[in-house]
Design an enzyme around this catalytic site. Structure first.
Site, PDB file in Angstrom:
ATOM      1  CD  GLN A 265       4.263   2.557   5.479  1.00  0.00           C
ATOM      2  OE1 GLN A 265       5.124   2.426   6.334  1.00  0.00           O
ATOM      3  NE2 GLN A 265       4.469   2.250   4.215  1.00  0.00           N
TER       4      GLN A 265
ATOM      5  CD  GLU B 297       9.446   1.832   5.173  1.00  0.00           C
ATOM      6  OE1 GLU B 297       8.496   1.732   4.390  1.00  0.00           O
ATOM      7  OE2 GLU B 297       9.475   1.296   6.286  1.00  0.00           O
TER       8      GLU B 297
HETATM    9  C1  LIG Z   1       8.590  -4.325  12.573  1.00  0.00           C
HETATM   10  C2  LIG Z   1       7.628  -4.124  11.467  1.00  0.00           C
HETATM   11  C3  LIG Z   1       7.038  -2.898  11.273  1.00  0.00           C
HETATM   12  C4  LIG Z   1       6.104  -2.722  10.256  1.00  0.00           C
HETATM   13  N1  LIG Z   1       5.508  -1.510  10.116  1.00  0.00           N
HETATM   14  C5  LIG Z   1       4.563  -1.358   9.172  1.00  0.00           C
HETATM   15  C6  LIG Z   1       3.852  -0.135   9.055  1.00  0.00           C
HETATM   16  O1  LIG Z   1       4.101   0.801   9.812  1.00  0.00           O
HETATM   17  N2  LIG Z   1       2.860  -0.032   8.155  1.00  0.00           N
HETATM   18  C7  LIG Z   1       2.569  -1.054   7.289  1.00  0.00           C
HETATM   19  O2  LIG Z   1       1.713  -0.882   6.456  1.00  0.00           O
HETATM   20  N3  LIG Z   1       3.223  -2.235   7.364  1.00  0.00           N
HETATM   21  C8  LIG Z   1       4.207  -2.409   8.285  1.00  0.00           C
HETATM   22  N4  LIG Z   1       4.853  -3.613   8.380  1.00  0.00           N
HETATM   23  C9  LIG Z   1       4.444  -4.698   7.513  1.00  0.00           C
HETATM   24  C10 LIG Z   1       5.450  -5.122   6.468  1.00  0.00           C
HETATM   25  O3  LIG Z   1       5.481  -4.207   5.433  1.00  0.00           O
HETATM   26  C11 LIG Z   1       5.096  -6.525   6.028  1.00  0.00           C
HETATM   27  O4  LIG Z   1       5.339  -7.378   7.119  1.00  0.00           O
HETATM   28  C12 LIG Z   1       5.913  -6.974   4.851  1.00  0.00           C
HETATM   29  O5  LIG Z   1       5.535  -6.284   3.701  1.00  0.00           O
HETATM   30  C13 LIG Z   1       5.818  -8.478   4.618  1.00  0.00           C
HETATM   31  O6  LIG Z   1       4.491  -8.894   4.536  1.00  0.00           O
HETATM   32  P1  LIG Z   1       3.963 -10.124   5.402  1.00  0.00           P
HETATM   33  O7  LIG Z   1       4.338  -9.875   6.797  1.00  0.00           O
HETATM   34  O8  LIG Z   1       2.557 -10.342   5.087  1.00  0.00           O
HETATM   35  O9  LIG Z   1       4.815 -11.364   4.900  1.00  0.00           O
HETATM   36  P2  LIG Z   1       4.533 -12.257   3.611  1.00  0.00           P
HETATM   37  O10 LIG Z   1       4.267 -11.370   2.478  1.00  0.00           O
HETATM   38  O11 LIG Z   1       3.536 -13.286   3.930  1.00  0.00           O
HETATM   39  O12 LIG Z   1       5.956 -12.923   3.407  1.00  0.00           O
HETATM   40  C14 LIG Z   1       6.403 -14.084   4.125  1.00  0.00           C
HETATM   41  C15 LIG Z   1       7.760 -14.496   3.536  1.00  0.00           C
HETATM   42  O13 LIG Z   1       7.610 -14.799   2.150  1.00  0.00           O
HETATM   43  C16 LIG Z   1       8.468 -14.020   1.368  1.00  0.00           C
HETATM   44  N5  LIG Z   1       7.824 -13.658   0.098  1.00  0.00           N
HETATM   45  C17 LIG Z   1       6.628 -13.060  -0.072  1.00  0.00           C
HETATM   46  N6  LIG Z   1       6.390 -12.853  -1.380  1.00  0.00           N
HETATM   47  C18 LIG Z   1       7.457 -13.321  -2.039  1.00  0.00           C
HETATM   48  C19 LIG Z   1       7.812 -13.388  -3.422  1.00  0.00           C
HETATM   49  N7  LIG Z   1       7.043 -12.886  -4.387  1.00  0.00           N
HETATM   50  N8  LIG Z   1       9.006 -13.923  -3.722  1.00  0.00           N
HETATM   51  C20 LIG Z   1       9.815 -14.415  -2.759  1.00  0.00           C
HETATM   52  N9  LIG Z   1       9.538 -14.383  -1.468  1.00  0.00           N
HETATM   53  C21 LIG Z   1       8.359 -13.847  -1.102  1.00  0.00           C
HETATM   54  C22 LIG Z   1       8.741 -12.793   2.207  1.00  0.00           C
HETATM   55  O14 LIG Z   1       9.962 -12.174   1.832  1.00  0.00           O
HETATM   56  C23 LIG Z   1       8.787 -13.370   3.592  1.00  0.00           C
HETATM   57  O15 LIG Z   1      10.072 -13.900   3.802  1.00  0.00           O
HETATM   58  C24 LIG Z   1       5.785  -3.799   9.393  1.00  0.00           C
HETATM   59  C25 LIG Z   1       6.416  -5.024   9.574  1.00  0.00           C
HETATM   60  C26 LIG Z   1       7.318  -5.206  10.588  1.00  0.00           C
HETATM   61  C27 LIG Z   1       7.982  -6.539  10.750  1.00  0.00           C
END
Ligand SMILES: Cc1cc2nc3c(=O)[nH]c(=O)nc-3n(C[C@H](O)[C@H](O)[C@H](O)COP(=O)(O)OP(=O)(O)OC[C@H]3O[C@@H](n4cnc5c(N)ncnc54)[C@H](O)[C@@H]3O)c2cc1C
Lengths: 394, 341
Positions: free
Chosen positions: A124, A242
C-alpha cells in the site's frame, strides 16, 4: 457457498491438523525474510487450495461468499490451531482485493484477483514523508501523457513493499481545488522502470516497511481505479477494509491468545497473583468485546448497513485492547522478558515475545489512521461534532 | 431483533421520551402495564411476545435510556420466575395489574421446609406498592413469593442518592410463607435462582448501555451549543477525543451485551449464562459510570446543579454498579481462565 456450521468446523479443524507446517514457530524464530517469504508462500498456497484464504471475498470468487458464521468459524479454527498468520498476503487479500471488488472494472478484477490467489504480493503506497495523518496532502505527482501517467515522488512506511509485485498507489493529478479532489488511485506494477525500494529498520528489529522512490514511472491509464480525482473515495474503502474486516481474524486470534497469558502466568509461577488475575479478568471481556464489535461490523458489511465511523470504533477498540494485552504480557514476563530473544516472523500480534509484541502493537495505534485520527472520525462523523477550523496562525 | 419487537421497542422509546427523563413511577408504571411491556419474555402460548431474555433486555435498555422510575426490573424478575415455575395464574396476574417486586441484590435469608422466612432482603424497589416479593433463600434451595401485607415483615424505605429508584430493606422475622406460593425447591430452586440472577445482571447491563447512550448524546449536544472562547466547545479536540473514547466504550459494551445474549440463547439457567451475564454487566456498568462522570465534568458548573440531569445519570450509574452480583467479576473471569486461585 453455505454449509452447516458444525460440519464446516469439523472439516476446517481436520484440515488444519493435517496441513499446518510442523514446528513452524521454531522454524520462523530468528529466521531471515527470504525463509519467511518461502514459508508464507507455501502456507498460503495450501490455504487457497482448500478455500480458506478468502472467506471474506464475495460470492463467485474462489473461497468467497461465506456467511458471517462461516467466516467466524474459519478464523476461530485458524486461531485455535495456532496457524501462521498470512502477514505477507495481508494487503493483497484485504486492501487490494476489497478495493478492486468495490471499485475495480471487470477487466481489473479479472486481471488481478486470480493473481492474488496465485500468490502475487501487494503493498500500500499511501503515506509520504509529509502526508501521514493528513493523507490528503499527498504530493507524489502523476501527469497524464497520452495513455499513461508519468509518476514522480516518494512513498514511505509501505509494509513489505520490498517483496511486492504491485502497489496500491495514491497520487496527485491536480493541485488546484481542495486537496482531496486532486487525488487519483493507481495500480502500480512494482517491476516498472523507475521504481526503487529501500527497506527501513523498525524498533522491533524487523525491516517490515520500506520507502518507495518513483522516478518517471509510467502507469497505463487502464490501471487507474475509479475516475481521475476519485482517489480519495477509493482510498477510503481501502482504509475501511483495513480498519474493520481485517480485525475479525485478528480479534479472534487475540481471544485464543489469552491462553498465552495464562500459560505465561503459570510458567512464571504467578498464577495466584491477585493483581495480575484482576488485570487478566479485566482484559478478557475487553477482548470478547473486540470480537463482538468486529463480528458486528462484518455483518454490517454483508448486509450493506455500514455507517461512517463504524470501522473506526472497531479499530480503536482493538488497538487499545491489543496494547493492554501486550502490556500485561510484558509485565508478567518480568525481567526475563527484557532479555532479547529472536522474534517469530508471521506469528501474528501475540507471538509470546512480549517486548516485541508490545512494540509491534504500535502498528495498530499508528498505522492505517492513528488512534487520534479514529477519534476525530468518530467525533465528527458519528457524534456530529464540528471539524477544526482550517485557518491557523502561530 | 424481529420486526414486532423493534416496533414495540421504538414505541416504548417514544412514549418514554414524551414523559421526559426520570419520569415518576406513577406515570410510567401504568404505561408499562398498559402497553404490554411486561409480556415481552412471556411465551407466545401464554399470550406474550416470546422474545426471551434478549427481548427483555431491549426494554431494560429503554428504561435506562429514559432513567425510568417504574420498577420494571423487579417486575420482570417476578415474571421470569412465574414463567419458569409454570405458574400461569401468576403470569396472567403480573401481566394484567399485579405488581410483585424482587430484591436487586441477593438476599440473606432462610426459608424452612415449612415455609418460614427469616432474614433480610435489601434493595427491593417500590416494596410499598407490591403485593408480594419474590425471594430466594441464601442457600439457593427455595424460591417463593411472599405476601408483603402480613405480620413479621418490617419494610423500611432507604433513601438512595439515585432518586429514580425507591429501595426498601425488608426484614423477615419468622414469617409464615404460603406453601402454594413456593415456586421451586431443591435443585429446581438452584436453577431458577441462577436464572433470575442472570436475568438481573443482563438487565442491569442493558440499563447501563441505555443510560450511557443518552448521557453521551446529551453531552455531545451540550458541547455543540455551549460557546466559550468564541467557538462551540465541541470544536476543542481534547473534548472531542474524550467523547469519541466514550462512544467506542459504549459501542463495545453494547456489542458485548448483544453477543453474550446470542451466546446465552435460551439457556438462561446455565452456569455459562451466569458468567456471561456477570461480565457483560460489569463491563457495561463501568462504562456507564465513566460516561456519567465525564458528562458531569464536561458540563462544567451547570452539571453541578440539581436542576440539570447530569447528576441523575451519575447517581443511577453508581447505584447500578452496586446492584446484581457484585463479587469481583475480574477474579471470576480469571478463575474461569486459570482455574481457582
Ligand atoms: C508499522 C507501520 C506500517 C505502516 N504501513 C503502511 C503501509 O503499508 N502503507 C502506507 O501507506 N502507510 C503505512 N504506514 C503509515 C501510517 O499510515 C502513518 O504512519 C500514519 O498515518 C501516521 O502518519 P505519520 O506517521 O506521518 O504521523 P503524523 O501524522 O505526523 O502523526 C504524529 C502524531 O500526531 C497525531 N496527529 C496527527 N494529526 C492529528 C490530528 N489532526 N489530531 C490529533 N492528533 C493528530 C498522530 O495521531 C500521531 O500521534 C505504516 C505505519 C506503521 C507504523
Amino acid at each position: 457457498m453455505s454449509q452447516a456450521p458444525e460440519a464446516l468446523r469439523t472439516e476446517v479443524r481436520a484440515w488444519l491438523q493435517n496441513n499446518i507446517p510442523r514446528d513452524w514457530r521454531a522454524a520462523m524464530t530468528g529466521t531471515d525474510q527470504d525463509a519467511f517469504v518461502r514459508a508464507q508462500r507455501e502456507w498460503f498456497g495450501k490455504l487457497v487450495k482448500a478455500g480458506y484464504a478468502t472467506p471474506h471475498w464475495p460470492e463467485g470468487w474462489p473461497g468467497g461468499g461465506r456467511s458471517l458464521a462461516e467466516q467466524k468459524i474459519i478464523y476461530e479454527e485458524v486461531a485455535r490451531a495456532d496457524a501462521p498468520r498470512l502477514i505477507l498476503f495481508f494487503v493483497a487479500l484485504y486492501h487490494a482485493a476489497c478495493t478492486l471488488i468495490e471499485w475495480g472494472t471487470d477487466e481489473q478484477k479479472r486481471a488481478h484477483l486470480p493473481g492474488i490467489l496465485d500468490g502475487k504480493l501487494w503493498c500500500q503506497g499511501f503515506s509520504e514523508p509529509n502526508a501521514g495523518s493528513d493523507l490528503a496532502a499527498v504530493r507524489t505527482r502523476a501527469e497524464l501523457r497520452g495513455d499513461r501517467y508519468v509518476i514522480n515522488g516518494q512513498k514511505i512506511w509501505s509494509t513489505l513493499a520490498q517483496h511486492a509485485d504491485y502497489c496500491l498507489l495514491l497520487v496527485r493529478t491536480d493541485t488546484a481545488g481542495p486537496p482531496q479532489a486532486g487525488l487519483t488511485y493507481l495500480l502500480l506494477d512494482m517491476r516498472s522502470k523507475g521504481v526503487s525500494v529501500r527497506p527501513i529498520a523498525q524498533i522491533t528489529g524487523d525491516d517490515e516497511f520500506s520507502e518507495i522512490f518513483l522516478d518517471d514511472v509510467e502507469v497505463p491509464v487502464s490501471d487507474r481505479v475509479g475516475g481521475e480525482g476519485q482517489g480519495w473515495a477509493v482510498a477510503q474503502s481501502t482504509l475501511a477494509s483495513e480498519r474493520g474486516l481485517t480485525l475479525v481474524e485478528l480479534s479472534h486470534r487475540m481471544r485464543y491468545a489469552l491462553n498465552r497469558i495464562t500459560g505465561l502466568m503459570r510458567a512464571r509461577g504467578v498464577a495466584g497473583d491477585a493483581a495480575l488475575r484482576r488485570d487478566l479478568g479485566r482484559l478478557a471481556p475487553k477482548v470478547d468485546a473486540a470480537c463482538a464489535l468486529a463480528d458486528q461490523y462484518l455483518l454490517k458489511r454483508i448486509e450493506n448497513t455500514e455507517a461512517p465511523g463504524d470501522a473506526s470504533i472497531v479499530k480503536l477498540h482493538y488497538a487499545r485492547t491489543l496494547r493492554d494485552f501486550t502490556a500485561l504480557g510484558l509485565r508478567i514476563a518480568g525481567l526475563q522478558g527484557q532479555y532479547r530473544e529472536p522474534f517469530i516472523r508471521g506469528g501474528g500480534m501475540e507471538t509470546g515475545n512480549w517486548p516485541f509484541d508490545f512494540m509491534n502493537s504500535y502498528n495498530w495505534t499508528i498505522a492505517g489512521g492513528s488512534d487520534e485520527i479514529q477519534r476525530n472520525i468518530i467525533a465528527e462523523r458519528m457524534l456530529g461534532m464540528p471539524r477544526e477550523p482550517k485557518d491557523w496562525r502561530l | 431483533m424481529n420486526a414486532e419487537l423493534s416496533e414495540l421497542r421504538d414505541s416504548a422509546r417514544q412514549v418514554l421520551a414524551a414523559e421526559g427523563l426520570a419520569a415518576p413511577e406513577d406515570k410510567t408504571w401504568p404505561l408499562a402495564l398498559d402497553l404490554g411491556w411486561l409480556l415481552v419474555a412471556v411465551p407466545e402460548a401464554q399470550g406474550g411476545l416470546g422474545q426471551g431474555l434478549a427481548g427483555a433486555c431491549a426494554f431494560h435498555a429503554e428504561m435506562g435510556r429514559s432513567l425510568c422510575a417504574a420498577p420494571y426490573l423487579p417486575a420482570m424478575l417476578a415474571m421470569e420466575a412465574a414463567i419458569h415455575a409454570g405458574r400461569e395464574d401468576w403470569i396472567e396476574r403480573l401481566g394484567a395489574s399485579g405488581f410483585v417486586t424482587a430484591p436487586l441484590v441477593d438476599p440473606t435469608l432462610t426459608i424452612t421446609d415449612g415455609g418460614i422466612v427469616a432474614g433480610m432482603a435489601s434493595a427491593v424497589p417500590s416494596a410499598d406498592r407490591a403485593s408480594h416479593v419474590l425471594l430466594g433463600s441464601e442457600a439457593g434451595d427455595c424460591v417463593a413469593l411472599v405476601a408483603l401485607q402480613q405480620a413479621g415483615i418490617d419494610a423500611r424505605h432507604r433513601e438512595t442518592w439515585d432518586t429514580t429508584r425507591r429501595l426498601f430493606d425488608l426484614r423477615f422475622d419468622n414469617v409464615a410463607g404460603d406453601p402454594s406460593l413456593v415456586l421451586a425447591r431443591g435443585n429446581d430452586a438452584h436453577v431458577l435462582s441462577r436464572r433470575l440472577a442472570t436475568h438481573r445482571d443482563f438487565a442491569l447491563a442493558a440499563d447501563a448501555v441505555g443510560g450511557a447512550a443518552t448521557a453521551l448524546e446529551m453531552t455531545v449536544e451540550y458541547l455543540k451549543t455551549r460557546r466559550q472562547f468564541g467557538r462551540p466547545l465541541a470544536l476543542f479536540q481534547a473534548l472531542k477525543h474524550r467523547c469519541a473514547d466514550l462512544k467506542a466504550r459504549i459501542a463495545a459494551a453494547e456489542a458485548l451485551l448483544a453477543d453474550s445474549l446470542v451466546r446465552v440463547g435460551t439457556e438462561v439457567d446455565s452456569e455459562r449464562a451466569e458468567a456471561l451475564g456477570k461480565a457483560a454487566k460489569s463491563f457495561a456498568v463501568s462504562a456507564y459510570a465513566a460516561v456519567a462522570e465525564e458528562m458531569l465534568q464536561l458540563h462544567g458548573g451547570i452539571g453541578m446543579t440539581a436542576e440539570h440531569a447530569c447528576h441523575l445519570f451519575l447517581k443511577r450509574a453508581l447505584l447500578d454498579e452496586q446492584l446484581g452480583r457484585c463479587t469481583s467479576y475480574e477474579l471470576d473471569v480469571a478463575d474461569t481462565l486459570l482455574g481457582a486461585g
